[in-house]
Design a protein around this motif. Structure first.
Motif, mmCIF file in Angstrom:
data_model
loop_
_atom_site.group_PDB
_atom_site.id
_atom_site.type_symbol
_atom_site.label_atom_id
_atom_site.label_comp_id
_atom_site.label_asym_id
_atom_site.label_seq_id
_atom_site.Cartn_x
_atom_site.Cartn_y
_atom_site.Cartn_z
ATOM 1 N N ASP A 191 0.921 -1.278 -0.081
ATOM 2 C CA ASP A 191 -0.082 -0.023 -0.242
ATOM 3 C C ASP A 191 0.857 1.296 -0.031
ATOM 4 O O ASP A 191 0.572 2.038 -0.598
ATOM 5 N N ALA A 192 1.851 1.087 0.755
ATOM 6 C CA ALA A 192 2.757 2.512 0.638
ATOM 7 C C ALA A 192 3.535 2.609 -0.521
ATOM 8 O O ALA A 192 3.653 3.776 -0.727
ATOM 9 N N PHE A 193 3.886 1.373 -1.280
ATOM 10 C CA PHE A 193 4.302 1.722 -2.502
ATOM 11 C C PHE A 193 3.481 2.170 -3.509
ATOM 12 O O PHE A 193 3.869 3.112 -4.253
ATOM 13 N N GLU A 194 2.294 1.882 -3.588
ATOM 14 C CA GLU A 194 1.168 2.410 -4.361
ATOM 15 C C GLU A 194 1.092 3.746 -4.158
ATOM 16 O O GLU A 194 1.013 4.512 -5.089
ATOM 17 N N MET A 195 0.938 4.444 -2.907
ATOM 18 C CA MET A 195 1.187 5.768 -2.684
ATOM 19 C C MET A 195 2.195 6.563 -3.002
ATOM 20 O O MET A 195 2.022 7.663 -3.409
ATOM 21 N N TRP A 196 3.266 5.974 -2.765
ATOM 22 C CA TRP A 196 4.354 6.599 -3.229
ATOM 23 C C TRP A 196 4.443 6.799 -4.722
ATOM 24 O O TRP A 196 4.966 7.771 -5.322
ATOM 25 N N LEU A 197 3.975 5.827 -5.444
ATOM 26 C CA LEU A 197 4.061 5.831 -7.184
ATOM 27 C C LEU A 197 3.243 7.096 -7.380
ATOM 28 O O LEU A 197 3.545 7.901 -8.186
ATOM 29 N N TYR A 198 1.961 7.249 -6.758
ATOM 30 C CA TYR A 198 1.054 8.296 -6.994
ATOM 31 C C TYR A 198 1.581 9.823 -6.579
ATOM 32 O O TYR A 198 1.434 10.731 -7.378
ATOM 33 N N ARG A 199 2.237 9.770 -5.500
ATOM 34 C CA ARG A 199 2.935 11.119 -5.100
ATOM 35 C C ARG A 199 3.968 11.194 -6.114
ATOM 36 O O ARG A 199 4.148 12.393 -6.523
ATOM 37 N N GLN A 200 4.721 10.290 -6.686
ATOM 38 C CA GLN A 200 5.962 10.556 -7.613
ATOM 39 C C GLN A 200 5.156 11.270 -8.882
ATOM 40 O O GLN A 200 5.724 11.868 -9.399
ATOM 41 N N MET A 201 4.156 10.648 -9.192
ATOM 42 C CA MET A 201 3.366 11.032 -10.667
ATOM 43 C C MET A 201 2.889 12.594 -10.398
ATOM 44 O O MET A 201 3.225 13.169 -11.408
ATOM 45 N N LEU A 202 2.377 12.947 -9.235
ATOM 46 C CA LEU A 202 2.133 14.195 -9.034
ATOM 47 C C LEU A 202 3.084 15.381 -8.633
ATOM 48 O O LEU A 202 2.991 16.407 -8.582
ATOM 49 N N LYS A 203 4.318 14.579 -8.341
ATOM 50 C CA LYS A 203 5.508 15.362 -7.890
ATOM 51 C C LYS A 203 5.023 16.049 -6.552
ATOM 52 O O LYS A 203 5.559 17.323 -6.246
ATOM 53 N N VAL A 204 4.500 15.268 -5.734
ATOM 54 C CA VAL A 204 3.959 15.673 -4.212
ATOM 55 C C VAL A 204 5.042 15.063 -3.276
ATOM 56 O O VAL A 204 5.065 13.903 -3.196
ATOM 57 N N SER A 205 5.471 15.825 -2.555
ATOM 58 C CA SER A 205 6.383 15.323 -1.451
ATOM 59 C C SER A 205 5.899 15.014 -0.335
ATOM 60 O O SER A 205 4.582 15.735 0.053
ATOM 61 N N TYR A 206 6.198 14.202 0.577
ATOM 62 C CA TYR A 206 5.683 14.108 1.804
ATOM 63 C C TYR A 206 5.743 15.320 2.947
ATOM 64 O O TYR A 206 4.612 15.474 3.822
ATOM 65 N N LYS A 207 6.683 16.102 2.539
ATOM 66 C CA LYS A 207 6.786 17.430 3.442
ATOM 67 C C LYS A 207 5.854 18.218 3.055
ATOM 68 O O LYS A 207 5.298 19.231 3.863
ATOM 69 N N ASP A 208 4.856 18.210 1.961
ATOM 70 C CA ASP A 208 3.933 18.869 1.482
ATOM 71 C C ASP A 208 2.495 18.867 2.394
ATOM 72 O O ASP A 208 1.575 19.353 2.509
ATOM 73 N N ARG A 209 2.565 17.707 3.296
ATOM 74 C CA ARG A 209 1.724 17.505 3.971
ATOM 75 C C ARG A 209 0.343 17.137 3.350
ATOM 76 O O ARG A 209 -0.701 17.654 3.643
ATOM 77 N N MET A 210 0.083 16.414 2.349
ATOM 78 C CA MET A 210 -1.123 16.180 1.587
ATOM 79 C C MET A 210 -1.434 14.856 2.143
ATOM 80 O O MET A 210 -0.826 13.909 1.918
ATOM 81 N N SER A 211 -2.866 14.659 2.311
ATOM 82 C CA SER A 211 -3.226 13.412 2.691
ATOM 83 C C SER A 211 -3.427 12.312 1.797
ATOM 84 O O SER A 211 -3.366 12.738 0.479
ATOM 85 N N ASN A 212 -3.376 11.065 2.068
ATOM 86 C CA ASN A 212 -3.506 10.069 0.990
ATOM 87 C C ASN A 212 -4.433 10.130 0.069
ATOM 88 O O ASN A 212 -4.744 9.720 -0.889
ATOM 89 N N GLU A 213 -5.861 10.531 0.725
ATOM 90 C CA GLU A 213 -7.248 10.648 0.175
ATOM 91 C C GLU A 213 -7.088 11.859 -0.845
ATOM 92 O O GLU A 213 -7.638 11.467 -1.881
ATOM 93 N N GLU A 214 -6.487 13.027 -0.512
ATOM 94 C CA GLU A 214 -6.408 13.956 -1.443
ATOM 95 C C GLU A 214 -5.487 13.499 -2.804
ATOM 96 O O GLU A 214 -5.853 14.035 -3.731
ATOM 97 N N VAL A 215 -4.341 12.767 -2.362
ATOM 98 C CA VAL A 215 -3.801 12.370 -3.445
ATOM 99 C C VAL A 215 -4.423 11.402 -4.405
ATOM 100 O O VAL A 215 -4.227 11.743 -5.762
ATOM 101 N N LEU A 216 -5.051 10.605 -3.821
ATOM 102 C CA LEU A 216 -5.919 9.723 -4.545
ATOM 103 C C LEU A 216 -6.938 10.481 -5.409
ATOM 104 O O LEU A 216 -7.172 10.065 -6.517
ATOM 105 N N ASN A 217 -7.561 11.559 -4.831
ATOM 106 C CA ASN A 217 -8.438 12.225 -5.560
ATOM 107 C C ASN A 217 -7.970 13.052 -6.769
ATOM 108 O O ASN A 217 -8.478 12.921 -7.963
ATOM 109 N N ARG A 218 -6.695 13.440 -6.460
ATOM 110 C CA ARG A 218 -5.992 14.193 -7.710
ATOM 111 C C ARG A 218 -5.849 13.405 -8.601
ATOM 112 O O ARG A 218 -5.755 13.759 -9.890
ATOM 113 N N VAL A 219 -5.296 12.088 -8.361
ATOM 114 C CA VAL A 219 -5.017 11.116 -9.526
ATOM 115 C C VAL A 219 -6.300 10.457 -10.043
ATOM 116 O O VAL A 219 -6.150 9.977 -11.106
ATOM 117 N N LYS A 220 -7.331 10.746 -9.443
ATOM 118 C CA LYS A 220 -8.883 10.014 -9.526
ATOM 119 C C LYS A 220 -8.386 8.754 -9.800
ATOM 120 O O LYS A 220 -9.029 7.786 -11.125
#
Length: 150
Positions: free
Chosen positions: A32-61
């Motif tokens: 699960d963590a790897f999948e979320m890491w992939l989505y964050r890399q696609m959006l170029k969002v760092s963990y330091k940006d403090r974006m929740s996993n749900e928000e990342v999933l919504n952005r990636v649709k």
């Protein structure tokens, strides 16, 4: 375009021979963590940006699908084994006569299947004969909805 690239190149390599894996709780969390890491890399969002996993999933649709896809593949492979009459089926049904090692028993391939479906080998073997029933049970069990009534 990025989602298609990830699915084509990264996930196909990751899922290679995943039908034979034994999944512990720790391994499931890492997947699960790897999948979320992939989505964050696609959006170029760092963990330091403090974006929740749900928000990342919504952005990636997208929805988390990697672990359920892995479970579904494993259950489909079990159906294939149960319908065949080869060496794999004999190995699945057989027992090794040896002493058990000390400590907690290791997680087994079969223990994962029983945990997801809640059924015995005899019941699963009967269900595997009807492919449509098997597919619906496998998809429901892989999504965590439990097994269907037989």
């Amino acid at each position: 375009m990025r989602k298609r690239m990830v699915r084509c190149y990264v996930l196909s390599i990751l899922m290679y021979a995943s039908e034979t894996w034994t999944l512990s709780r720790d391994a499931e969390n890492k997947i699960d963590a790897f999948e979320m890491w992939l989505y964050r890399q696609m959006l170029k969002v760092s963990y330091k940006d403090r974006m929740s996993n749900e928000e990342v999933l919504n952005r990636v649709k997208a929805k988390k699908m990697l672990l359920s896809e892995l479970k579904n593949r494993k259950l489909q492979y079990l159906g294939y084994i149960l319908r065949s009459s080869g060496l794999q089926k004999q190995l699945l049904e057989g027992k090794m006569g040896s002493r058990r090692l000390r400590g907690r028993p290791r997680n087994t391939w079969w223990a994962d299947i029983q945990k997801w479906t809640g059924k015995s080998l005899c019941n699963l073997a009967r269900m595997a004969e009807d492919r449509t029933k098997w597919r619906t049970m496998a998809s429901k069990a892989s999504k965590g909805q439990g097994s269907i009534k037989v």
